[in-house]
Design a protein around this motif. Structure first.
Motif, PDB file in Angstrom:
ATOM      1  N   MET A 188       0.845  -1.200   0.000  1.00  0.00           N
ATOM      2  CA  MET A 188       0.000   0.000   0.000  1.00  0.00           C
ATOM      3  C   MET A 188       0.872   1.239   0.000  1.00  0.00           C
ATOM      4  O   MET A 188       1.889   1.296   0.695  1.00  0.00           O
ATOM      5  N   LYS A 189       0.469   2.232  -0.773  1.00  0.00           N
ATOM      6  CA  LYS A 189       1.249   3.453  -0.900  1.00  0.00           C
ATOM      7  C   LYS A 189       0.511   4.584  -0.171  1.00  0.00           C
ATOM      8  O   LYS A 189      -0.652   4.873  -0.456  1.00  0.00           O
ATOM      9  N   ILE A 190       1.211   5.207   0.772  1.00  0.00           N
ATOM     10  CA  ILE A 190       0.616   6.252   1.597  1.00  0.00           C
ATOM     11  C   ILE A 190       1.402   7.536   1.442  1.00  0.00           C
ATOM     12  O   ILE A 190       2.637   7.543   1.532  1.00  0.00           O
ATOM     13  N   ALA A 191       0.690   8.633   1.207  1.00  0.00           N
ATOM     14  CA  ALA A 191       1.317   9.952   1.139  1.00  0.00           C
ATOM     15  C   ALA A 191       1.031  10.699   2.432  1.00  0.00           C
ATOM     16  O   ALA A 191      -0.112  10.746   2.894  1.00  0.00           O
ATOM     17  N   VAL A 192       2.065  11.261   3.024  1.00  0.00           N
ATOM     18  CA  VAL A 192       1.905  12.119   4.208  1.00  0.00           C
ATOM     19  C   VAL A 192       2.302  13.525   3.778  1.00  0.00           C
ATOM     20  O   VAL A 192       3.462  13.780   3.432  1.00  0.00           O
ATOM     21  N   ILE A 193       1.332  14.419   3.812  1.00  0.00           N
ATOM     22  CA  ILE A 193       1.529  15.799   3.358  1.00  0.00           C
ATOM     23  C   ILE A 193       1.689  16.687   4.585  1.00  0.00           C
ATOM     24  O   ILE A 193       0.750  16.907   5.335  1.00  0.00           O
ATOM     25  N   GLY A 194       2.886  17.194   4.797  1.00  0.00           N
ATOM     26  CA  GLY A 194       3.170  17.985   5.990  1.00  0.00           C
ATOM     27  C   GLY A 194       3.838  17.120   7.040  1.00  0.00           C
ATOM     28  O   GLY A 194       3.190  16.269   7.651  1.00  0.00           O
ATOM     29  N   LEU A 195       5.140  17.315   7.232  1.00  0.00           N
ATOM     30  CA  LEU A 195       5.915  16.443   8.119  1.00  0.00           C
ATOM     31  C   LEU A 195       6.303  17.165   9.405  1.00  0.00           C
ATOM     32  O   LEU A 195       7.463  17.189   9.809  1.00  0.00           O
ATOM     33  N   GLY A 196       5.288  17.754  10.045  1.00  0.00           N
ATOM     34  CA  GLY A 196       5.515  18.391  11.337  1.00  0.00           C
ATOM     35  C   GLY A 196       5.496  17.364  12.454  1.00  0.00           C
ATOM     36  O   GLY A 196       5.800  16.186  12.244  1.00  0.00           O
ATOM     37  N   LEU A 197       5.112  17.796  13.645  1.00  0.00           N
ATOM     38  CA  LEU A 197       5.116  16.893  14.797  1.00  0.00           C
ATOM     39  C   LEU A 197       4.239  15.671  14.562  1.00  0.00           C
ATOM     40  O   LEU A 197       4.683  14.530  14.737  1.00  0.00           O
ATOM     41  N   ILE A 198       2.986  15.890  14.160  1.00  0.00           N
ATOM     42  CA  ILE A 198       2.064  14.771  13.980  1.00  0.00           C
ATOM     43  C   ILE A 198       2.271  14.089  12.639  1.00  0.00           C
ATOM     44  O   ILE A 198       2.354  12.860  12.561  1.00  0.00           O
ATOM     45  N   GLY A 199       2.385  14.857  11.559  1.00  0.00           N
ATOM     46  CA  GLY A 199       2.628  14.256  10.255  1.00  0.00           C
ATOM     47  C   GLY A 199       3.925  13.462  10.234  1.00  0.00           C
ATOM     48  O   GLY A 199       3.989  12.350   9.698  1.00  0.00           O
ATOM     49  N   GLY A 200       4.969  14.022  10.833  1.00  0.00           N
ATOM     50  CA  GLY A 200       6.238  13.315  10.914  1.00  0.00           C
ATOM     51  C   GLY A 200       6.132  12.048  11.737  1.00  0.00           C
ATOM     52  O   GLY A 200       6.717  11.009  11.391  1.00  0.00           O
ATOM     53  N   SER A 201       5.374  12.109  12.829  1.00  0.00           N
ATOM     54  CA  SER A 201       5.185  10.929  13.674  1.00  0.00           C
ATOM     55  C   SER A 201       4.377   9.858  12.952  1.00  0.00           C
ATOM     56  O   SER A 201       4.655   8.661  13.088  1.00  0.00           O
ATOM     57  N   VAL A 202       3.374  10.283  12.172  1.00  0.00           N
ATOM     58  CA  VAL A 202       2.595   9.332  11.369  1.00  0.00           C
ATOM     59  C   VAL A 202       3.518   8.610  10.395  1.00  0.00           C
ATOM     60  O   VAL A 202       3.488   7.376  10.274  1.00  0.00           O
ATOM     61  N   ALA A 203       4.351   9.368   9.682  1.00  0.00           N
ATOM     62  CA  ALA A 203       5.265   8.764   8.713  1.00  0.00           C
ATOM     63  C   ALA A 203       6.239   7.806   9.396  1.00  0.00           C
ATOM     64  O   ALA A 203       6.474   6.684   8.918  1.00  0.00           O
ATOM     65  N   LYS A 204       6.797   8.223  10.529  1.00  0.00           N
ATOM     66  CA  LYS A 204       7.742   7.369  11.256  1.00  0.00           C
ATOM     67  C   LYS A 204       7.072   6.103  11.769  1.00  0.00           C
ATOM     68  O   LYS A 204       7.672   5.015  11.747  1.00  0.00           O
ATOM     69  N   ALA A 205       5.843   6.236  12.242  1.00  0.00           N
ATOM     70  CA  ALA A 205       5.123   5.066  12.747  1.00  0.00           C
ATOM     71  C   ALA A 205       4.802   4.086  11.625  1.00  0.00           C
ATOM     72  O   ALA A 205       4.929   2.865  11.789  1.00  0.00           O
ATOM     73  N   PHE A 206       4.381   4.604  10.479  1.00  0.00           N
ATOM     74  CA  PHE A 206       4.129   3.726   9.332  1.00  0.00           C
ATOM     75  C   PHE A 206       5.394   2.966   8.944  1.00  0.00           C
ATOM     76  O   PHE A 206       5.355   1.772   8.646  1.00  0.00           O
ATOM     77  N   LYS A 207       6.530   3.659   8.931  1.00  0.00           N
ATOM     78  CA  LYS A 207       7.777   3.011   8.546  1.00  0.00           C
ATOM     79  C   LYS A 207       8.204   1.951   9.562  1.00  0.00           C
ATOM     80  O   LYS A 207       8.747   0.905   9.192  1.00  0.00           O
ATOM     81  N   LYS A 208       7.967   2.211  10.830  1.00  0.00           N
ATOM     82  CA  LYS A 208       8.401   1.278  11.867  1.00  0.00           C
ATOM     83  C   LYS A 208       7.480   0.087  12.023  1.00  0.00           C
ATOM     84  O   LYS A 208       7.934  -1.047  12.236  1.00  0.00           O
ATOM     85  N   PHE A 209       6.173   0.310  11.900  1.00  0.00           N
ATOM     86  CA  PHE A 209       5.212  -0.725  12.268  1.00  0.00           C
ATOM     87  C   PHE A 209       4.484  -1.370  11.093  1.00  0.00           C
ATOM     88  O   PHE A 209       3.693  -2.293  11.304  1.00  0.00           O
ATOM     89  N   THR A 210       4.703  -0.881   9.869  1.00  0.00           N
ATOM     90  CA  THR A 210       4.027  -1.460   8.709  1.00  0.00           C
ATOM     91  C   THR A 210       5.036  -1.637   7.569  1.00  0.00           C
ATOM     92  O   THR A 210       6.180  -1.168   7.649  1.00  0.00           O
ATOM     93  N   ASP A 211       4.578  -2.278   6.519  1.00  0.00           N
ATOM     94  CA  ASP A 211       5.429  -2.409   5.325  1.00  0.00           C
ATOM     95  C   ASP A 211       4.926  -1.530   4.185  1.00  0.00           C
ATOM     96  O   ASP A 211       5.196  -1.784   3.013  1.00  0.00           O
ATOM     97  N   CYS A 212       4.190  -0.499   4.521  1.00  0.00           N
ATOM     98  CA  CYS A 212       3.666   0.424   3.516  1.00  0.00           C
ATOM     99  C   CYS A 212       4.794   1.241   2.883  1.00  0.00           C
ATOM    100  O   CYS A 212       5.833   1.492   3.512  1.00  0.00           O
ATOM    101  N   ASP A 213       4.571   1.655   1.662  1.00  0.00           N
ATOM    102  CA  ASP A 213       5.484   2.541   0.950  1.00  0.00           C
ATOM    103  C   ASP A 213       5.054   3.973   1.255  1.00  0.00           C
ATOM    104  O   ASP A 213       3.916   4.356   0.958  1.00  0.00           O
ATOM    105  N   ILE A 214       5.945   4.761   1.871  1.00  0.00           N
ATOM    106  CA  ILE A 214       5.577   6.088   2.350  1.00  0.00           C
ATOM    107  C   ILE A 214       6.221   7.169   1.492  1.00  0.00           C
ATOM    108  O   ILE A 214       7.447   7.242   1.364  1.00  0.00           O
ATOM    109  N   LEU A 215       5.375   8.014   0.916  1.00  0.00           N
ATOM    110  CA  LEU A 215       5.832   9.183   0.188  1.00  0.00           C
ATOM    111  C   LEU A 215       5.508  10.419   1.020  1.00  0.00           C
ATOM    112  O   LEU A 215       4.477  10.464   1.700  1.00  0.00           O
TER     113      LEU A 215
END
Length: 278
Positions: free
Chosen positions: A1-28
């Protein structure tokens, strides 16, 4: 699954980091700050920059301020696939949902409002972390005609990030309650720290002072927007606190021991009741 995170602030950045750590999703990812974007790539928080790949994304998560989130969807709606779920992680829901939902309906994709009940008093990508949502509640604000399969898919995508509870709400209910549970706390903390005595606290303060002042350290740009977008509900909560403080002031100034005792007991009992609702 491909997920885009738009805005990498405190919450957006944490969402992206959590996806990378806990899932195998492709993060853009995308952020208007090139330093942040380059750092996210270098740290492997994201697999790559979003660029022109928005049409490829299965899920788009907006880690933007409310007006910026609305603007992004307006400007990019035609690039979003009809199979895509778009969501935002902002602190108010009615303004955002009422603006984005019609755009989504017109272009055929699904929009579901979302608010992770987590955060710290710092802001920005540098303070984001993968475990930000451990045990936290996630509020989702679907509309009545939101497809059940899309809602379930969003739940299943987000749960691995560490959320302990999924709370379904309406945008209106969310904003009414959040005015008390989050926004009011920031207002009170900011007002409390403005006492001249705060500059003389060294050696005289402990946990109570730290608890009361922690969220006075805030991002004033973001919170100004959130407060004004929710001004009706927030102003009601502020007026309630003012009334309650006035009761305490009156009892203390008048030396009314019985009244003060009753006010304190009522507060303790309400705290106990509130704790039992968790």
């Amino acid at each position: 699954m491909k997920i885009a995170v738009i805005g990498l602030g405190l919450i957006g950045g944490s969402v992206a980091k959590a996806f990378k750590k806990f899932t195998d999703c492709d993060i853009l990812g995308y952020d208007r700050d090139e330093r942040v974007l380059n750092k996210a790539v270098a740290e492997k928080t994201i697999d790559g920059q979003l660029g022109n790949r928005l049409p490829e994304c299965d899920v788009v998560i907006l880690g933007l301020y409310p007006e910026a989130a609305i603007k992004f969807v307006k400007e990019n709606a035609e690039k979003i696939s009809k199979d895509t779920i778009v969501s935002d992680v902002g602190g108010i829901k009615k303004r955002v949902c009422d603006s984005i939902y019609p755009i989504a309906a017109k272009h055929g994709f699904t929009f579901i409002g979302m608010h992770p009940m987590a955060g710290i008093e710092k802001s920005g990508y540098d303070f984001s972390r993968a475990d930000m949502f451990s045990g936290a509640s996630l509020v989702l604000t679907p509309y009545p005609d939101t497809p059940d399969d899309k809602l379930e898919l969003l739940k299943n995508i987000m749960i691995p990030l560490g959320f302990g509870k999924i709370q379904i709400s309406t945008p209106e209910e969310h904003d009414r309650i959040i005015a008390y549970t989050s926004q009011l706390a920031h207002v009170v903390s900011s007002a409390y720290i403005k006492s001249p005595t705060a500059m003389r606290h060294s050696g005289f303060s402990a946990g109570s002072f730290r608890d009361m002042t922690r969220v006075a350290h805030l991002n004033e740009t973001m919170w100004t927007e959130l407060f004004l977008e929710n001004k009706e509900y927030l102003s009601e909560e502020i007026d309630t606190v003012i009334s309650n403080l006035s009761d305490f002031s009156s009892a203390i100034k008048g030396g009314n021991k019985e009244k003060l005792w009753a006010l304190l007991r009522d507060g303790r009992e309400k705290k106990d009741l509130s704790d039992s609702l968790k």
